[in-house]
Design a protein around this motif. Structure first.
Motif, PDB file in Angstrom:
ATOM      1  N   SER A 282      17.064  37.313  47.681  1.00 61.08           N
ATOM      2  CA  SER A 282      17.058  37.812  46.393  1.00 61.08           C
ATOM      3  C   SER A 282      17.944  39.210  46.182  1.00 61.08           C
ATOM      4  N   ILE A 283      19.068  39.226  45.746  1.00 64.91           N
ATOM      5  CA  ILE A 283      19.927  40.449  45.893  1.00 64.91           C
ATOM      6  C   ILE A 283      20.046  41.293  44.530  1.00 64.91           C
ATOM      7  N   SER A 284      19.413  42.539  44.486  1.00 65.64           N
ATOM      8  CA  SER A 284      19.229  43.404  43.280  1.00 65.64           C
ATOM      9  C   SER A 284      20.286  43.434  42.705  1.00 65.64           C
ATOM     10  N   ASP A 285      20.420  43.787  41.105  1.00 64.48           N
ATOM     11  CA  ASP A 285      21.494  44.069  40.491  1.00 64.48           C
ATOM     12  C   ASP A 285      22.289  45.204  40.971  1.00 64.48           C
ATOM     13  N   ALA A 286      21.545  46.381  41.392  1.00 60.37           N
ATOM     14  CA  ALA A 286      22.122  47.536  42.005  1.00 60.37           C
ATOM     15  C   ALA A 286      22.924  47.090  43.307  1.00 60.37           C
ATOM     16  N   GLU A 287      22.452  46.308  43.993  1.00 57.34           N
ATOM     17  CA  GLU A 287      23.022  45.793  45.471  1.00 57.34           C
ATOM     18  C   GLU A 287      24.407  44.901  45.041  1.00 57.34           C
ATOM     19  N   ILE A 288      24.034  44.260  43.852  1.00 62.47           N
ATOM     20  CA  ILE A 288      25.233  43.124  43.388  1.00 62.47           C
ATOM     21  C   ILE A 288      26.306  44.308  42.885  1.00 62.47           C
ATOM     22  N   ALA A 289      26.167  45.455  42.143  1.00 59.80           N
ATOM     23  CA  ALA A 289      27.148  46.312  41.802  1.00 59.80           C
ATOM     24  C   ALA A 289      28.035  46.822  42.922  1.00 59.80           C
ATOM     25  N   SER A 290      27.242  47.214  44.248  1.00 59.74           N
ATOM     26  CA  SER A 290      27.777  47.984  45.289  1.00 59.74           C
ATOM     27  C   SER A 290      28.839  47.053  45.681  1.00 59.74           C
ATOM     28  N   ILE A 291      28.071  45.669  46.001  1.00 59.32           N
ATOM     29  CA  ILE A 291      29.078  44.505  46.535  1.00 59.32           C
ATOM     30  C   ILE A 291      30.433  44.705  45.805  1.00 59.32           C
ATOM     31  N   ILE A 292      30.231  44.503  44.530  1.00 56.73           N
ATOM     32  CA  ILE A 292      31.468  44.255  43.697  1.00 56.73           C
ATOM     33  C   ILE A 292      32.285  45.187  43.734  1.00 56.73           C
ATOM     34  N   ALA A 293      31.808  46.658  43.875  1.00 57.71           N
ATOM     35  CA  ALA A 293      32.712  48.028  44.101  1.00 57.71           C
ATOM     36  C   ALA A 293      33.609  47.862  45.357  1.00 57.71           C
ATOM     37  N   PHE A 294      32.818  47.175  46.502  1.00 55.64           N
ATOM     38  CA  PHE A 294      33.409  46.743  47.587  1.00 55.64           C
ATOM     39  C   PHE A 294      34.627  45.734  47.726  1.00 55.64           C
ATOM     40  N   LEU A 295      34.438  44.849  46.978  1.00 53.39           N
ATOM     41  CA  LEU A 295      35.114  43.574  46.924  1.00 53.39           C
ATOM     42  C   LEU A 295      36.535  43.777  46.104  1.00 53.39           C
ATOM     43  N   ALA A 296      36.159  44.908  45.085  1.00 54.19           N
ATOM     44  CA  ALA A 296      37.447  45.629  44.310  1.00 54.19           C
ATOM     45  C   ALA A 296      38.354  46.222  45.378  1.00 54.19           C
ATOM     46  N   THR A 297      38.014  46.630  46.389  1.00 52.77           N
ATOM     47  CA  THR A 297      38.851  47.454  47.117  1.00 52.77           C
ATOM     48  C   THR A 297      39.653  46.597  48.231  1.00 52.77           C
ATOM     49  N   LEU A 298      39.356  45.313  47.869  1.00 50.30           N
ATOM     50  CA  LEU A 298      40.268  44.336  48.752  1.00 50.30           C
ATOM     51  C   LEU A 298      41.507  43.877  48.174  1.00 50.30           C
ATOM     52  N   ARG A 299      41.577  44.160  46.796  1.00 51.69           N
ATOM     53  CA  ARG A 299      42.720  43.796  46.076  1.00 51.69           C
ATOM     54  C   ARG A 299      43.998  44.426  46.609  1.00 51.69           C
ATOM     55  N   GLY A 300      44.937  43.794  46.965  1.00 51.41           N
ATOM     56  CA  GLY A 300      45.907  44.612  47.508  1.00 51.41           C
ATOM     57  C   GLY A 300      47.271  44.541  46.285  1.00 51.41           C
ATOM     58  N   GLU A 301      48.317  44.603  46.725  1.00 46.76           N
ATOM     59  CA  GLU A 301      49.566  44.793  46.105  1.00 46.76           C
ATOM     60  C   GLU A 301      50.461  43.745  46.172  1.00 46.76           C
ATOM     61  N   HIS A 302      50.988  43.112  45.094  1.00 41.07           N
ATOM     62  CA  HIS A 302      52.334  42.554  45.293  1.00 41.07           C
ATOM     63  C   HIS A 302      52.924  42.640  43.854  1.00 41.07           C
ATOM     64  N   HIS A 303      54.371  42.339  43.915  1.00 38.80           N
ATOM     65  CA  HIS A 303      55.138  43.015  42.536  1.00 38.80           C
ATOM     66  C   HIS A 303      54.811  41.732  41.659  1.00 38.80           C
ATOM     67  N   LYS A 304      54.651  40.600  41.933  1.00 41.85           N
ATOM     68  CA  LYS A 304      54.205  39.536  40.968  1.00 41.85           C
ATOM     69  C   LYS A 304      52.935  39.742  40.149  1.00 41.85           C
ATOM     70  N   LEU A 305      51.738  40.540  40.661  1.00 43.17           N
ATOM     71  CA  LEU A 305      50.595  40.916  40.111  1.00 43.17           C
ATOM     72  C   LEU A 305      50.931  41.914  39.249  1.00 43.17           C
ATOM     73  N   ASP A 306      51.822  42.949  39.416  1.00 42.74           N
ATOM     74  CA  ASP A 306      51.678  44.079  38.699  1.00 42.74           C
ATOM     75  C   ASP A 306      52.751  43.786  37.449  1.00 42.74           C
ATOM     76  N   ARG A 307      53.844  43.044  37.913  1.00 37.25           N
ATOM     77  CA  ARG A 307      55.091  42.887  36.806  1.00 37.25           C
ATOM     78  C   ARG A 307      54.926  41.500  35.794  1.00 37.25           C
ATOM     79  N   GLY A 308      54.003  40.712  36.212  1.00 33.18           N
ATOM     80  CA  GLY A 308      53.642  39.655  35.541  1.00 33.18           C
ATOM     81  C   GLY A 308      54.359  38.384  36.143  1.00 33.18           C
ATOM     82  N   ASN A 309      54.106  37.228  35.473  1.00 35.80           N
ATOM     83  CA  ASN A 309      54.464  35.624  35.925  1.00 35.80           C
ATOM     84  C   ASN A 309      56.111  35.538  36.126  1.00 35.80           C
TER      85      ASN A 309
END
Ligand code: HEC
Ligand code: HEC
Length: 309
Positions: A282-309
């Motif tokens: 059972s993962i606590s809400d605080a632990e889930i929030a920390s894991i989400i903060a980590f997962l957000a750092t995995l998002r890299g860059e791509h010009h299609k992401l930033d400039r649209g479809n």
């Protein structure tokens, strides 16, 4: 876990179960042609839907729906995965039924709940457009063919690698690329054992695993469909029932809802369910929030992401 997974103390690449992304060498002209085809509605029976309809590049490469819908509003049964970094997966689709990106394209092109078309119809339509004919004749000996259309689209997909995420910068030795909360989330991600399944370059995509290792995920289903059998549909092995390709978590903060069935509405729900069904925790809400903060750092860059479809 093993000593090899412990952080290195000096500068340079850290020894971690997650590896930084590398770009794939691609042919720029084929990528440009493939990008046009990825947005080409003439690939569908009523010429209304392109690949981008269900893989919205500016929104993380998925469609934001529990399950996708295609021509005539036909509703599918599966959640659309991101096309970003898909080139790195061991195989394509939740059950891995397509070995390559090229093979994968037969799926959506023919599926009634997606594009509902066929190759002869598509080739005829593209032939009628001089600009396509010129572009294909220049790049492929055979001109417009099923193989060359598939190759161009796949080449475009191979260009969709999201480099330079903050987490990759950290892996490459920049201690300050991620903050303390994000580091705590990564420590939890390793400590809970998420890395046993979500690991490697794509933080997933390289293994098949059961959905429901510690508890029966499908017990609450009132109706289980063939698509919920996962890898079993490919191998016919009873031990593969409910096994799926472990999804990549590289773009995960952008691609709600989650799981093959789209039943987890939020990332919080998906992580809580992973604790319950995969780890018996059972993962606590605080632990889930920390894991989400980590997962957000995995998002890299791509010009299609930033400039649209
Ligand atoms: C109607 C919505 C829809 C359309 C149109 C569509 N897709 Fe998909 N795509 C999906 C869904 C849903 C899945 C997952 C299906 C499954 O696993 O059974 C998927 C899976 C994929 C995957 C596998 C990713 C992975 O990690 O396994 C790739 C690659 C992909 N699509 C590319 C394309 C391309 C290229 C086109 C156009 C030729 C296309 N899609 C058209 C909905 C769509
Ligand atoms: C035993 C292997 C295993 C472990 C351990 C595991 N996962 Fe998963 N994870 C999977 C599989 C398989 C799926 C796909 C399940 C499905 O679609 O039905 C998945 C899906 C997900 C998803 C949804 C991704 C998407 O695009 O739909 C997230 C988020 C996730 N896992 C995070 C985690 C976190 C965080 C942990 C640790 C708390 C964890 N996982 C532990 C195998 C695992």
């Amino acid at each position: 876990m093993t000593a090899a997974w412990a952080s290195s103390s000096g500068n340079g690449l850290r020894h971690e179960p997650i590896r930084p992304l590398n770009s794939i060498v691609v042919d720029a002209e084929k990528v440009a042609l493939g990008e046009r085809l990825f947005h080409e509605t003439r690939l569908s029976a009523d010429q209304s839907i392109s690949c981008a309809h269900c893989h919205i590049l500016s929104e993380g490469g998925a469609d934001g729906l529990p399950t996708s819908f295609g021509i005539g509003g036909n509703k599918g049964v599966m959640n659309s995965p991101t096309v970003y970094n898909a080139a790195l997966n061991i195989a394509q689709f939740w059950d891995g039924r397509a070995k390559t990106l090229e093979d994968q394209i037969d799926g959506p092109l023919h599926a009634e709940a997606e594009m509902g078309s066929n190759w002869p119809a598509v080739i005829t339509l593209l032939h009628a457009d001089k600009s396509y004919k010129t572009a294909f004749d220049k790049l492929y000996d055979e001109g417009i063919s099923e193989q060359s259309v598939k190759n161009a689209i796949a080449e475009f997909e191979r260009s969709l690698i999201t480099l330079n995420s903050r987490f990759d910068q950290y892996l490459l030795g920049d201690e300050r690329a991620i903050n303390d909360e994000e580091k705590k989330g990564y420590a939890l991600f390793k400590g809970f054992g998420c890395v046993a399944c979500h690991q490697g370059e794509n933080v997933g995509g390289n293994l098949y695993q059961s959905m429901g290792v510690m508890a029966d995920y499908f017990a609450s289903y009132d109706h289980e469909g063939k698509h919920d059998y996962g890898r079993f549909n490919v191998t016919g092995k009873v031990t593969d029932i409910h096994r799926f390709k472990v999804p990549s978590l590289r773009m995960v903060t952008l691609t709600a809802p989650y799981f093959h069935d789209g039943k987890a509405k939020t990332l919080e729900d998906a992580i809580r369910d992973m604790g319950k069904y995969q780890l018996g925790l059972s993962i606590s809400d605080a632990e889930i929030a920390s894991i989400i903060a980590f997962l957000a750092t995995l998002r890299g860059e791509h010009h299609k992401l930033d400039r649209g479809n």
